[in-house]
Scaffold this motif. Structure first.
Motif, short mmCIF file in Angstrom:
data_model
loop_
_atom_site.label_atom_id
_atom_site.label_comp_id
_atom_site.label_asym_id
_atom_site.label_seq_id
_atom_site.Cartn_x
_atom_site.Cartn_y
_atom_site.Cartn_z
N ASP A 129 0.76 -1.19 -0.06
CA ASP A 129 0.01 0.02 -0.07
C ASP A 129 0.73 1.11 0.02
OD1 ASP A 129 -2.63 -1.20 -0.01
OD2 ASP A 129 -2.40 -1.41 2.19
N PHE A 130 0.76 2.22 -1.21
CA PHE A 130 1.48 3.35 -1.19
C PHE A 130 0.33 4.44 -0.53
CE2 PHE A 130 3.93 0.85 -3.79
CZ PHE A 130 4.82 1.44 -4.61
N THR A 131 1.06 5.58 -0.43
CA THR A 131 0.69 6.61 0.31
C THR A 131 0.24 7.60 -0.81
OG1 THR A 131 1.39 6.24 2.42
CG2 THR A 131 0.40 8.23 2.08
N LEU A 132 -0.81 8.29 -1.03
CA LEU A 132 -0.85 9.31 -1.98
C LEU A 132 -0.12 10.73 -1.34
CD1 LEU A 132 -1.96 10.57 -4.55
CD2 LEU A 132 -4.13 11.06 -3.48
N VAL A 133 0.83 11.27 -1.78
CA VAL A 133 1.37 12.29 -1.35
C VAL A 133 1.17 13.85 -2.24
CG1 VAL A 133 3.30 11.14 -0.11
CG2 VAL A 133 3.65 11.84 -2.34
N ALA A 134 0.67 13.49 -3.49
CA ALA A 134 0.51 14.75 -4.14
C ALA A 134 -0.50 14.38 -5.28
CB ALA A 134 1.59 15.45 -4.84
N SER A 135 -1.40 15.41 -5.63
CA SER A 135 -2.29 15.13 -6.64
C SER A 135 -2.89 16.17 -7.23
CB SER A 135 -3.40 14.27 -6.46
OG SER A 135 -4.15 14.87 -5.47
N ASP A 136 -3.17 16.55 -8.42
CA ASP A 136 -4.08 17.67 -9.30
C ASP A 136 -4.68 17.01 -10.22
OD1 ASP A 136 -2.36 17.40 -11.18
OD2 ASP A 136 -0.83 18.92 -10.39
N ALA A 137 -5.22 18.01 -11.16
CA ALA A 137 -6.20 17.29 -12.17
C ALA A 137 -5.59 16.45 -13.21
CB ALA A 137 -6.80 18.42 -12.77
N VAL A 138 -4.24 16.58 -13.34
CA VAL A 138 -3.50 15.73 -14.41
C VAL A 138 -2.25 14.85 -13.96
CG1 VAL A 138 -3.84 17.66 -16.14
CG2 VAL A 138 -2.12 17.74 -14.87
N SER A 139 -2.32 15.10 -12.82
CA SER A 139 -0.86 14.10 -12.07
C SER A 139 -1.39 13.71 -10.63
CB SER A 139 0.26 14.99 -12.13
OG SER A 139 0.04 15.83 -11.15
N CYS A 140 -0.41 12.57 -10.18
CA CYS A 140 -0.62 12.14 -8.83
C CYS A 140 0.59 11.36 -8.48
CB CYS A 140 -1.86 11.13 -8.56
SG CYS A 140 -1.84 9.58 -9.60
N ARG A 141 1.09 11.42 -7.42
CA ARG A 141 2.34 10.76 -6.77
C ARG A 141 1.93 10.13 -5.62
NH1 ARG A 141 6.53 12.80 -3.81
NH2 ARG A 141 5.94 14.84 -3.69
N HIS A 142 2.56 8.80 -5.72
CA HIS A 142 2.62 7.96 -4.37
C HIS A 142 3.71 7.57 -3.91
CE1 HIS A 142 -1.50 7.31 -6.36
NE2 HIS A 142 -2.04 6.85 -5.35
N GLU A 143 3.80 7.12 -2.66
CA GLU A 143 5.08 6.75 -2.13
C GLU A 143 5.06 5.56 -1.17
OE1 GLU A 143 7.81 11.03 -1.54
OE2 GLU A 143 6.86 9.80 0.47
N LEU A 144 6.29 4.87 -1.02
CA LEU A 144 6.47 3.71 -0.27
C LEU A 144 7.59 3.79 0.50
CD1 LEU A 144 5.37 0.84 0.53
CD2 LEU A 144 6.78 -0.13 -1.41
N LYS A 145 7.62 3.96 1.73
CA LYS A 145 8.75 4.09 2.46
C LYS A 145 8.92 2.66 3.36
CE LYS A 145 8.36 8.78 3.49
NZ LYS A 145 8.14 9.83 4.77
N ALA A 146 10.40 2.43 3.55
CA ALA A 146 10.69 1.31 4.26
C ALA A 146 10.06 1.31 5.67
CB ALA A 146 12.14 1.24 4.47
N SER A 147 9.61 0.08 6.07
CA SER A 147 8.93 -0.02 7.32
C SER A 147 9.46 -1.31 7.82
CB SER A 147 7.37 -0.41 6.91
OG SER A 147 7.37 -1.72 6.14
N GLN A 148 8.92 -1.58 9.22
CA GLN A 148 9.70 -2.79 9.87
C GLN A 148 9.31 -3.92 9.14
OE1 GLN A 148 7.97 -2.83 13.96
NE2 GLN A 148 8.73 -5.00 14.50
N SER A 149 7.97 -3.98 8.32
CA SER A 149 7.75 -5.18 7.81
C SER A 149 8.47 -5.27 6.37
CB SER A 149 6.41 -5.29 7.18
OG SER A 149 5.90 -6.28 6.36
N SER A 150 8.98 -4.13 5.63
CA SER A 150 9.76 -4.34 4.48
C SER A 150 11.00 -4.79 4.97
CB SER A 150 9.71 -3.20 3.65
OG SER A 150 10.42 -2.29 4.45
#
Length: 287
Positions: free
Chosen positions: A80-101
């Motif tokens: 599961d990525f996190t949506l960190v930015a979006s507008d009408a024509v773009s979006c950006r998702h992030e995945l960060k290292a975690s205890q699980s990863s």
């Protein structure tokens, strides 16, 4: 699950936070260009492959002599990525290292995947940032599945034509691992006529790459597909399925009989602490 919907007057795209994966590409005439993920054949649509491409021996990698379980194409596509930015024509998702990863990949990282529409094109970019304090080996790749036949092209011959007109050598897979013996190119002066039988032996892998662009299409209907900083390439479909995957990679599956060490995989990328790698593709719908 909150899907991101971006678009302009010519094309619209839907992106899921699961794997930061595109779910659809639709042009303003209502035509769909991306595979619909029919699980009877293959449930993917456009997964992002990280931190490795392909399979590992016995589904394990090793880092500094310690073994870790790792499924085919890594874990990002199931994360599961996190949506960190979006507008009408773009979006950006992030995945960060975690205890699980870290239990399967012992590194600190940030994987950012952005989608943007430009005219009748969708642009996908990925950035990998090493947020740890030691060199970080990984593979990364894109796996978009486009419909075959293209919209309105039922019964027509489809081809892949490389922009550089090359005839790259091919390798095949055995149990998901690369058989390193080079085979003759299926391309003739950059041209390949697509037939389902080409994929009877799984993917066609071009470890030395296929340039940086191609045209996949039939007649006047096509997708012009380009990529950057991705030196390896593959074509894949399942016989009987109505899709073909255009796959630019940085890294391939481990070789048959080869090491399971992540830093010894073919074409592995290694980032130093604080460094960032950037990769991407662009798909323009034509006709």
């Amino acid at each position: 699950m909150d899907l991101s919907r971006i678009g302009n007057e010519q094309v619209s795209v839907v992106v899921s936070p699961l794997g930061a994966e595109m779910q659809s590409i639709e042009t303003s005439d209502g035509q769909s260009w991306l595979w619909d993920g029919d699980a009877a054949f293959w449930g993917g649509r456009s997964p992002v492959l990280f931190p490795m491409v392909g399979k590992a021996p016995d589904d394990h990698i090793s880092v500094d002599g310690q073994r870790y379980p790792m499924g085919q194409h890594g874990f990002a596509r199931r994360s599961d990525f996190t949506l960190v930015a979006s507008d009408a024509v773009s979006c950006r998702h992030e995945l960060k290292a975690s205890q699980s990863s870290r239990t399967v990949y012992p590194f600190d990282f940030v994987l950012s995947v952005a989608h943007r529409v430009e005219g009748r094109a969708v642009v996908v970019t990925a950035q990998v940032h090493n947020s740890g304090d030691r060199p970080m080996p990984y593979g990364i790749g894109f796996h978009p599945a486009f419909v075959w036949p293209l919209p309105g092209c039922d019964g027509q011959v489809h081809s892949v034509v490389l922009d550089n007109g090359a005839e790259p050598k091919m390798v095949r897979l055995s149990g998901g691992l690369v058989k390193p013996a080079a085979l003759p190119s299926p391309f003739a002066q950059g041209h390949l006529r697509l037939e389902s039988a080409l994929f009877d032996s799984d993917a066609m892998v071009f470890p030395a790459g296929a340039g940086a662009g191609l045209r996949y299409g039939a007649g006047d209907k096509a997708i012009h597909f380009t990529w950057e900083n991705l030196p390896n390439f593959a074509l894949w479909s399942k016989p009987g399925a109505s899709f073909v995957c255009l796959e630019p990679w940085h890294g391939t599956a481990a070789e048959v009989g080869g090491s399971d060490a992540l830093d010894e995989r073919p074409y592995v990328e290694v980032l130093g602490p604080g460094a960032t790698g950037r990769y991407g593709f662009r798909a323009e719908m034509i006709g």
